[in-house]
Design a protein around this motif. Structure first.
Motif, mmCIF file in Angstrom:
data_model
loop_
_atom_site.group_PDB
_atom_site.id
_atom_site.type_symbol
_atom_site.label_atom_id
_atom_site.label_comp_id
_atom_site.label_asym_id
_atom_site.label_seq_id
_atom_site.Cartn_x
_atom_site.Cartn_y
_atom_site.Cartn_z
ATOM 1 N N GLU A 157 0.163 8.314 -5.817
ATOM 2 C CA GLU A 157 0.211 9.147 -4.884
ATOM 3 C C GLU A 157 -1.376 9.878 -5.645
ATOM 4 O O GLU A 157 -2.182 10.356 -5.543
ATOM 5 C CB GLU A 157 0.181 10.506 -6.339
ATOM 6 C CG GLU A 157 1.778 10.967 -6.766
ATOM 7 C CD GLU A 157 2.251 12.256 -7.386
ATOM 8 O OE1 GLU A 157 0.959 12.831 -8.154
ATOM 9 O OE2 GLU A 157 2.991 12.192 -8.268
ATOM 10 N N VAL A 158 -1.192 8.279 -4.125
ATOM 11 C CA VAL A 158 -3.378 8.412 -3.798
ATOM 12 C C VAL A 158 -3.016 8.492 -2.209
ATOM 13 O O VAL A 158 -1.788 8.020 -1.590
ATOM 14 C CB VAL A 158 -3.376 7.125 -4.040
ATOM 15 C CG1 VAL A 158 -4.151 6.947 -5.212
ATOM 16 C CG2 VAL A 158 -3.137 6.091 -3.701
ATOM 17 N N GLU A 159 -4.415 8.735 -1.439
ATOM 18 C CA GLU A 159 -4.003 8.963 -0.021
ATOM 19 C C GLU A 159 -4.015 7.312 0.266
ATOM 20 O O GLU A 159 -4.756 6.120 -0.435
ATOM 21 C CB GLU A 159 -5.401 9.828 0.332
ATOM 22 C CG GLU A 159 -5.407 10.508 -0.437
ATOM 23 C CD GLU A 159 -4.633 11.115 0.262
ATOM 24 O OE1 GLU A 159 -4.000 11.636 1.645
ATOM 25 O OE2 GLU A 159 -4.675 12.584 0.003
ATOM 26 N N LYS A 160 -3.338 7.017 1.324
ATOM 27 C CA LYS A 160 -2.839 5.671 2.293
ATOM 28 C C LYS A 160 -3.631 5.059 2.490
ATOM 29 O O LYS A 160 -4.362 3.714 2.457
ATOM 30 C CB LYS A 160 -2.116 6.281 3.263
ATOM 31 C CG LYS A 160 -1.773 4.949 4.159
ATOM 32 C CD LYS A 160 -0.658 4.722 3.915
ATOM 33 C CE LYS A 160 -0.064 3.536 4.775
ATOM 34 N NZ LYS A 160 0.943 2.983 4.131
ATOM 35 N N ALA B 159 0.740 -1.257 0.385
ATOM 36 C CA ALA B 159 -0.251 -0.120 0.434
ATOM 37 C C ALA B 159 0.989 1.371 -0.058
ATOM 38 O O ALA B 159 0.700 1.929 -0.144
ATOM 39 C CB ALA B 159 -0.579 0.041 1.324
ATOM 40 N N GLN B 160 1.831 1.355 1.034
ATOM 41 C CA GLN B 160 2.946 2.129 0.787
ATOM 42 C C GLN B 160 3.838 2.933 -0.457
ATOM 43 O O GLN B 160 3.399 4.130 -0.676
ATOM 44 C CB GLN B 160 3.691 2.569 2.231
ATOM 45 C CG GLN B 160 5.123 3.744 1.978
ATOM 46 C CD GLN B 160 4.076 4.713 1.909
ATOM 47 O OE1 GLN B 160 3.400 4.750 3.421
ATOM 48 N NE2 GLN B 160 3.908 5.764 1.731
ATOM 49 N N CYS C 259 0.918 4.401 -2.850
ATOM 50 C CA CYS C 259 0.593 5.695 -2.571
ATOM 51 C C CYS C 259 2.024 6.556 -3.257
ATOM 52 O O CYS C 259 1.821 6.997 -3.406
ATOM 53 C CB CYS C 259 0.689 6.042 -1.100
ATOM 54 S SG CYS C 259 -0.231 5.310 -0.196
ATOM 55 N N ASP C 260 3.098 6.424 -3.298
ATOM 56 C CA ASP C 260 4.468 6.712 -4.043
ATOM 57 C C ASP C 260 4.488 7.015 -4.659
ATOM 58 O O ASP C 260 4.249 7.550 -6.046
ATOM 59 C CB ASP C 260 5.724 5.879 -2.983
ATOM 60 C CG ASP C 260 5.908 5.728 -1.780
ATOM 61 O OD1 ASP C 260 4.633 6.731 -0.782
ATOM 62 O OD2 ASP C 260 6.654 4.739 -1.238
ATOM 63 N N GLU D 275 -6.619 5.230 0.931
ATOM 64 C CA GLU D 275 -6.971 4.251 -0.289
ATOM 65 C C GLU D 275 -6.461 4.274 -0.684
ATOM 66 O O GLU D 275 -6.885 2.510 -1.474
ATOM 67 C CB GLU D 275 -7.416 5.723 -1.090
ATOM 68 C CG GLU D 275 -7.939 5.609 -2.992
ATOM 69 C CD GLU D 275 -7.985 6.714 -3.702
ATOM 70 O OE1 GLU D 275 -8.345 6.424 -5.122
ATOM 71 O OE2 GLU D 275 -8.393 7.754 -3.116
ATOM 72 N N ALA D 276 -4.985 3.603 -0.244
ATOM 73 C CA ALA D 276 -3.959 2.516 -1.540
ATOM 74 C C ALA D 276 -4.196 1.820 -1.055
ATOM 75 O O ALA D 276 -4.372 0.541 -1.303
ATOM 76 C CB ALA D 276 -2.762 3.290 -1.160
ATOM 77 N N GLU D 277 -4.671 1.522 1.054
ATOM 78 C CA GLU D 277 -4.456 -0.041 1.333
ATOM 79 C C GLU D 277 -6.312 -0.459 0.863
ATOM 80 O O GLU D 277 -6.160 -1.416 1.134
ATOM 81 C CB GLU D 277 -4.641 0.933 3.104
ATOM 82 C CG GLU D 277 -2.599 1.098 3.626
ATOM 83 C CD GLU D 277 -3.716 1.872 5.244
ATOM 84 O OE1 GLU D 277 -3.997 1.951 6.146
ATOM 85 O OE2 GLU D 277 -1.940 1.477 5.956
#
Length: 93
Positions: A65-68, A57-58, A61-62, A70-72
């Motif tokens: 470029e999405v919010e943590k 997920a991290q 994000c990187d 949302e990525a999780e």
């Protein structure tokens, strides 16, 4: 729900990346072809038995470029689908 510590692609699967997408061929269990989009391909490549869902997920994000949160959510949902289709296993089992 998704409970794997470190997801790992099953060795019996054949897969090929074409541009930003990946085709996963399951010839032994379901005789199915699964098409992964760019995000799915990114997550799939990280299913190497070394990364936790949180690590993945991290990296999402990187890269995207999405919010943590949302990525999780996206990662856990996608990994659950891969698990349901018997395409990944837990590296610790």
């Amino acid at each position: 729900c998704f409970y794997m510590e470190k997801p790992l692609k099953l060795l019996r699967l054949a897969y090929r990346s074409i541009g930003e997408e990946t085709l996963v061929l399951d010839t032994k269990l379901n005789q199915e072809v699964h098409q992964l989009n760019a995000l799915g391909t990114f997550i799939w490549e990280l299913c190497d038995g070394m990364h936790t869902p949180s690590d993945i997920a991290q990296k999402v994000c990187d890269e995207f470029e999405v919010e943590k949160n949302e990525a999780e959510n996206d990662v856990l949902c996608f990994l659950a689908e891969l698990q349901k289709k018997s395409l990944i296993e837990d590296a610790h089992k």
